[in-house]
Motif scaffolding. Structure first.
Motif, mmCIF file in Angstrom:
data_model
loop_
_atom_site.group_PDB
_atom_site.id
_atom_site.type_symbol
_atom_site.label_atom_id
_atom_site.label_comp_id
_atom_site.label_asym_id
_atom_site.label_seq_id
_atom_site.Cartn_x
_atom_site.Cartn_y
_atom_site.Cartn_z
ATOM 1 N N VAL A 32 0.865 -1.183 0.000
ATOM 2 C CA VAL A 32 0.000 0.000 0.000
ATOM 3 C C VAL A 32 0.899 1.230 0.000
ATOM 4 N N THR A 33 0.733 2.078 -1.004
ATOM 5 C CA THR A 33 1.505 3.317 -1.112
ATOM 6 C C THR A 33 0.605 4.485 -0.738
ATOM 7 N N SER A 34 1.058 5.297 0.210
ATOM 8 C CA SER A 34 0.305 6.479 0.650
ATOM 9 C C SER A 34 0.830 7.712 -0.072
ATOM 10 N N GLY A 35 -0.042 8.390 -0.819
ATOM 11 C CA GLY A 35 0.369 9.582 -1.546
ATOM 12 C C GLY A 35 0.897 10.678 -0.637
ATOM 13 N N LEU A 36 0.223 10.914 0.481
ATOM 14 C CA LEU A 36 0.684 11.951 1.412
ATOM 15 C C LEU A 36 2.089 11.652 1.897
ATOM 16 N N ASP A 37 2.365 10.389 2.216
ATOM 17 C CA ASP A 37 3.677 10.012 2.729
ATOM 18 C C ASP A 37 4.752 10.132 1.655
ATOM 19 N N VAL A 38 4.396 9.820 0.406
ATOM 20 C CA VAL A 38 5.350 9.974 -0.693
ATOM 21 C C VAL A 38 5.794 11.426 -0.810
ATOM 22 N N ILE A 39 4.832 12.355 -0.816
ATOM 23 C CA ILE A 39 5.160 13.767 -0.990
ATOM 24 C C ILE A 39 5.897 14.304 0.229
ATOM 25 N N ALA A 40 5.476 13.909 1.424
ATOM 26 C CA ALA A 40 6.155 14.371 2.644
ATOM 27 C C ALA A 40 7.604 13.913 2.680
ATOM 28 N N SER A 41 7.888 12.722 2.141
ATOM 29 C CA SER A 41 9.250 12.177 2.211
ATOM 30 C C SER A 41 10.247 13.005 1.420
ATOM 31 N N MET A 42 9.773 13.869 0.504
ATOM 32 C CA MET A 42 10.675 14.689 -0.304
ATOM 33 C C MET A 42 10.916 16.068 0.300
ATOM 34 N N THR A 43 10.153 16.448 1.304
ATOM 35 C CA THR A 43 10.242 17.811 1.820
ATOM 36 C C THR A 43 11.427 17.960 2.779
ATOM 37 N N PRO A 44 11.939 19.184 2.948
ATOM 38 C CA PRO A 44 13.144 19.390 3.770
ATOM 39 C C PRO A 44 12.854 19.534 5.261
ATOM 40 N N PHE A 45 12.097 18.598 5.816
ATOM 41 C CA PHE A 45 11.739 18.694 7.231
ATOM 42 C C PHE A 45 12.944 18.488 8.139
ATOM 43 N N LEU A 46 13.924 17.698 7.695
ATOM 44 C CA LEU A 46 15.066 17.435 8.555
ATOM 45 C C LEU A 46 15.972 18.656 8.658
ATOM 46 N N ARG A 47 16.262 19.292 7.529
ATOM 47 C CA ARG A 47 17.112 20.473 7.600
ATOM 48 C C ARG A 47 16.405 21.619 8.319
ATOM 49 N N SER A 48 15.076 21.662 8.245
ATOM 50 C CA SER A 48 14.347 22.685 8.989
ATOM 51 C C SER A 48 14.445 22.437 10.492
ATOM 52 N N GLN A 49 14.461 21.170 10.899
ATOM 53 C CA GLN A 49 14.676 20.871 12.322
ATOM 54 C C GLN A 49 16.023 21.403 12.793
ATOM 55 N N LEU A 50 17.057 21.175 12.000
ATOM 56 C CA LEU A 50 18.395 21.606 12.389
ATOM 57 C C LEU A 50 18.525 23.126 12.361
ATOM 58 N N ALA A 51 17.821 23.756 11.424
ATOM 59 C CA ALA A 51 17.874 25.215 11.332
ATOM 60 C C ALA A 51 17.021 25.881 12.408
ATOM 61 N N GLY A 52 16.071 25.130 12.958
ATOM 62 C CA GLY A 52 15.189 25.700 13.970
ATOM 63 C C GLY A 52 14.088 26.564 13.385
#
Length: 752
Positions: free
Chosen positions: A164-184
C-alpha cells in the motif's frame, strides 16, 4: 521487456501512471475500468493508456501477476475482481491506518498537508501548487518502485506481498523537514530556491541560474559583454541581487537585446558554469537539439488522432528493449505474458533483503534513489573519498551536539538523504584504492553513480570493466543529460532541469510569469525513476540471470512527468499555466485564513461538492451548478470563498469544510507536519539519534508491506564510518586494512 501480467483496476491518475510504467517496459497491462468513474481529458487519457489493452469482463483478468488499484479488497470483490495469487499494489491518498484513511483523493490537498505546498510560490502571495498532474504521477512513480521491489521478493522467495503506497507520505518524504529541524525554522517561500536561483530574461528567452553568486554574475556579465562599471550599485552586491531579482532581470533584459538565450546558455556551460538551465516551453522540447540528437521522442501512431510525439524512456537498458509504442486497444483476449511468478511461500523478509548496492552517488538525486532502495531492505554501502567527499557534506552544515564533531559530519542536506546506509571512504585516484573498490564490487549486485559521463570509466569502474570481474553486476549511471548528445558533458541539478524539461513553463500563477519551484525537488522526483530502473534491472536478472548496464538522465526522467502537456503542445503549440486552478475542478485553490501566512487548500471535484461548499459559505449553488458555469464565474467564486476563510482560524476553516463534506486541508509548513495528527497518530516521524547531530525526527516509509516490516536501522554515516567493518567483510585481514589506512588509501573522518 519485463513480461509480467499486470491488471490495472480503475483510472485514478496515480494508478494509471504506475500501470503506464509497466506497459512501457513491456508488461501486458490490462485496464479494467470502474463503471461511472470520472475520466480525464482526451490527451491525458491517450498518454496514460499507451501500450495497454482495455478489458470489460472481470473474468478476463484472472491469472494476473500484479494488480494495481486504488480500491479496497471489498470494492474489488464488488466488481467481481478476484485477486487470487496476484501481488496487490494499492495506491491511496492517505495511509490505511491513518486518521485520514478513506478521505477523497485530491492531489492539491496532499501538497498542502505534506509541507510541500508551503515552500512553493512567492512570499507575498498564496502558496503555489505543482504544475500539471505532477503530484499524482510522483505518487505513481513511487508505487511503481515499491511494486517492483515486491516482484523481486516474490521471484526470490515465492512470497506474495500486498503493498500500500500512501500519496501523502510519498510527498512528505521529499520535503526538507530534517534540515528545517536543524535550522530551527521551517523552509519558506522565496519565489524559487532560497539559494537565489531564478528565471532571468536574456534576449527574447530566459535562463535559470543563480546570479546572487558572485562568480556566476561575473561570468554572465562577461558573456553578455556588460561592463561591470555599468551595473547599478544596488545590484553590485550579493544581498542586492538576491533582494531584488526583478530589478536584476530588467537590467539583464535591457542589456541583452537581440541576444540568444540558447547561445548564452551554451557559452556559460562551455566556460564551466556549474549550473544553468535553458528555459523551454513544452513545445520547444520537440525541436531541442539535444533531444533530437539523442532520438528521445517516440511517436504514438493513433488511427483516430494521427501520429503524436510521445516522451521517451528515462534510461537505456542494455538487456531490456521497450516494446513498440501503441495506443490502447480493446481486447478480450487472454494474457500475452507467461506465468512467471507461481508459488506461494512465507519469508517475512524485507523486499530487497540480500541485495548489496555499492553507491558512488552524491548530492540529492542519486542518494535519494539509493535511500529508497536501502529503506526497502538493500545493503547500501556509500563510497566517498576522505579527500573529496560527497559535495552535500559541505551544504547546510550545523555545529554538532558532540563537541568534537567534524564539520563534514553535520550537514543537514547530507543527513536527509543517506539513512540506512553504511559509509566507506576510498581514494580512487590511487590504484590501490581502485583495487579495493573492485574487491568490494565483486560482492555486489548493483553499482550506482551520478557523475558526468566518463568519470567511472576513468577509474576503471565502467560496466565492461566491472562485468569482467562480476558477470551478474548491474551498473546504474545517471547524469543531467545522459552519455550522448551535445549536452552530455553539461552539469545539471534539479532547478536547471526544471527549466530545460518544460516544468517551469507550466509553474507559476495564472496571472503571472513562469517561476522556479521552491527547493530543487526535481532531483528527488527524477530519483524515483533511477530507483525504478535499478529495480527493473534486478527483476530482469531474477528472470534471466543477466546483469546489465543502465544509463539514464534527469532530462529523460523529467519529461514523462508532464507527458500529456508535451503531447498537447505538439497539437496546439502552447500550454496553459493554471496556477492553483485546475482544468477539471472549480473551485480549486489556496485561500487565506486568519493569521500571518496562514492558508487552507480546498477543491470541489463535482457538482455535489459544490452544493455542499456553496451552502457552507453562503453562495447561490444553483447559479453556478455546472463546471462550465463555475469556470465563467471563477474569480467571483474564489473571492467569496476567501471572504469566508479569512475571518476563521485555519483549523476552524478546515474542520467546518470537512464536516460539510468539502475536500479541504491545512497548508502546513515542514515543521508543523511533524505533529500533524495524520502523521503523529502513526508515529511516522520517529526519532533517530545521530552521533554528531543528536536526536532528529526522520521520515517514515511511504509504503506498507503485508509481510515485511521496514525499519530505519542506521542514521546517515559519518565519513568513512564503516570502512574497516566493510573491508573486513569482503575478506581483507587486519594488517591489510591497517596498511591501507597508514598509506591514506582509505580513511575515516569522525572528528576528535
Amino acid at each position: 521487456m519485463i513480461p509480467l501480467r499486470v491488471l490495472q483496476v480503475g483510472s485514478d491518475l496515480s494508478v494509471a501512471y504506475c500501470g503506464l510504467q509497466f506497459a512501457l517496459w513491456g508488461s501486458d497491462v490490462a485496464l479494467f475500468q470502474i463503471p461511472g468513474e470520472a475520466g480525464e481529458d482526451e490527451t491525458t487519457k491517450r498518454f496514460l493508456s499507451a501500450n495497454k489493452r482495455l478489458i470489460t469482463r472481470a473474468g478476463d483478468a484472472e491469472g494476473a501477476d500484479v494488480l494495481i488499484t486504488a480500491l479496497s479488497s471489498a470494492a474489488l470483490a464488488g466488481l467481481g475482481v478476484e485477486t487470487g495469487d496476484a501481488l496487490v499494489s494499492r495506491i491511496v491518498p492517505y495511509a490505511e491506518d491513518g486518521v485520514l484513511g478513506g478521505t477523497p483523493s485530491v492531489p492539491l490537498l496532499l501538497e498542502a498537508a505534506s509541507g510541500y505546498l508551503g515552500i512553493n510560490g512567492s512570499p507575498d502571495r498564496e502558496p503555489l501548487r505543482a504544475p500539471a498532474n505532477l503530484v499524482a504521477y510522483i505518487v505513481g512513480a513511487s508505487a511503481f518502485g515499491a511494486t517492483l521491489a515486491a516482484v523481486h521478493k516474490r521471484l526470490a522467495t515465492g512470497e506474495v506481498e500486498r503493498v500500500v503506497t500512501s500519496g501523502l507520505d510519498v510527498i512528505a518524504s521529499m520535503t526538507p523537514f530534517l534540515r528545517s529541524q536543524l535550522a530551527g525554522r521551517a523552509d519558506k517561500r522565496h519565489g524559487g530556491p532560497a539559494t537565489g536561483v531564478r528565471l532571468f530574461p536574456v534576449g527574447t528567452g530566459k535562463v535559470s541560474l543563480n546570479l546572487a553568486d558572485e562568480s556566476m554574475f561575473t561570468m554572465a556579465l562577461g558573456v553578455l559583454g556588460i561592463d561591470r562599471a555599468s551595473v547599478p550599485g544596488d545590484l553590485d552586491t550579493l544581498a542586492g541581487r538576491r533582494g531584488d531579482p526583478t530589478a536584476l532581470g530588467e537590467f539583464l533584459r535591457s542589456n541583452s537585446e537581440g541576444r540568444s538565450a540558447e547561445a548564452f546558455f551554451k557559452a556559460m556551460m562551455n566556460l564551466g558554469a556549474p549550473r544553468i538551465g535553458l528555459f523551454q516551453e513544452p513545445a520547444a522540447l520537440l525541436s531541442n537539439e539535444h533531444m533530437c540528437a539523442t532520438g528521445y521522442f517516440r511517436t504514438l501512431d493513433d488511427p483516430e488522432h494521427g501520429p503524436t510525439p510521445y516522451p521517451g524512456m528515462p534510461a537505456a537498458m542494455s538487456r531490456i528493449d521497450p516494446p513498440p509504442l501503441e495506443p490502447m486497444r480493446d481486447s478480450g483476449e487472454g494474457w500475452q505474458a507467461a506465468d512467471l511468478m507461481s508459488g506461494c511461500h512465507r519469508s517475512r523478509r524485507r523486499p530487497l533483503e540480500g541485495v548489496r548496492i555499492i553507491d558512488f552517488t552524491q548530492a540529492w538525486i542519486g542518494p535519494f534513489a539509493t535511500t529508497m532502495l536501502a529503506d526497502l531492505g538493500a545493503d547500501v554501502i556509500k563510497v566517498e573519498s576522505h579527500r573529496r567527499p560527497d559535495i552535500w557534506r559541505h551544504s547546510m552544515t550545523k555545529p554538532g551536539t558532540h563537541p568534537g564533531a567534524h564539520p563534514l559530519n553535520v550537514s543537514a542536506n547530507f543527513a536527509s538523504t543517506n539513512r540506512n546506509k553504511r559509509g566507506i571512504a576510498i581514494d580512487l585516484n590511487q590504484e590501490r584504492g581502485r583495487r579495493v573498490a573492485r574487491e568490494l564490487i565483486r560482492t555486489a549486485d548493483v553499482v550506482t553513480s551520478n557523475f558526468t559521463p566518463g568519470v567511472m570509466h576513468k577509474f576503471g569502474l565502467d560496466h565492461a570493466s566491472l562485468a569482467s570481474i562480476n558477470p551478474g553486476i548491474i551498473t546504474v549511471a545517471w547524469s543531467g543529460y545522459g552519455e550522448t548528445g551535445p549536452y552530455a558533458d553539461y552539469k545539471a541539478n534539479g532547478a536547471t532541469i526544471e527549466a530545460m524539461a518544460g516544468w517551469d513553463a507550466l509553474f507559476g500563477y495564472a496571472d503571472g510569469d513562469p517561476m522556479v519551484m521552491g527547493f530543487y525537488q526535481m532531483d528527488a522526483i527524477t530519483g524515483l525513476k533511477m530507483a525504478a530502473c535499478t529495480l527493473l534491472a534486478l527483476v530482469h536478472r531474477d528472470l534471466t540471470g543477466e546483469g546489465q548496464e543502465v544509463v539514464g538522465s534527469m532530462i529523460a526522467s523529467a519529461i514523462p512527468y508532464i507527458g500529456e502537456e508535451v503531447m498537447r503542445a505538439s497539437l496546439s503549440g502552447s500550454n496553459r499555466r493554471w496556477g492553483n486552478r485546475h482544468p477539471g475542478m472549480v473551485p480549486h485553490g489556496v485561500y487565506p485564513v486568519a493569521g500571518d501566512d496562514q492558508w487552507i487548500a480546498l477543491a470541489c471535484r463535482d457538482d455535489e461538492d459544490w452544493q455542499k461548499l456553496a451552502g457552507l459559505v453562503g453562495m447561490d449553488a444553483e447559479a453556478w451548478n455546472s463546471l462550465s458555469a463555475r469556470r465563467a464565474a471563477e474569480d467571483d467564486i474564489d473571492a467569496g470563498i476567501a471572504d469566508w476563510t479569512r475571518c476563521r482560524p485555519r483549523a476552524t476553516a478546515v474542520a467546518e469544510a470537512v464536516a460539510a463534506g468539502v475536500p479541504a486541508a491545512p497548508v502546513l509548513d515542514v515543521l508543523e507536519i511533524l505533529d500533524y495528527p495524520e502523521f503523529a497518530e502513526r508515529e511516522w516521524f520517529p526519532e533517530q539519534r545521530h552521533p554528531d547531530l543528536g536526536p532528529l525526527r526522520y521520515g517514515g516509509f511511504p509504503w506498507a508491506f503485508a509481510h515485511a516490516e521496514l525499519a530505519a536501522e542506521r542514521p546517515p554515516p559519518r565519513l568513512g564510518e564503516h570502512t574497516r567493518e566493510v573491508l573486513t567483510e569482503v575478506g581483507l585481514d587486519a594488517s591489510e586494512v591497517d596498511a591501507l589506512y597508514r598509506d591514506d588509501v582509505v580513511g575515516t573522518v569522525l572528528g576528535s
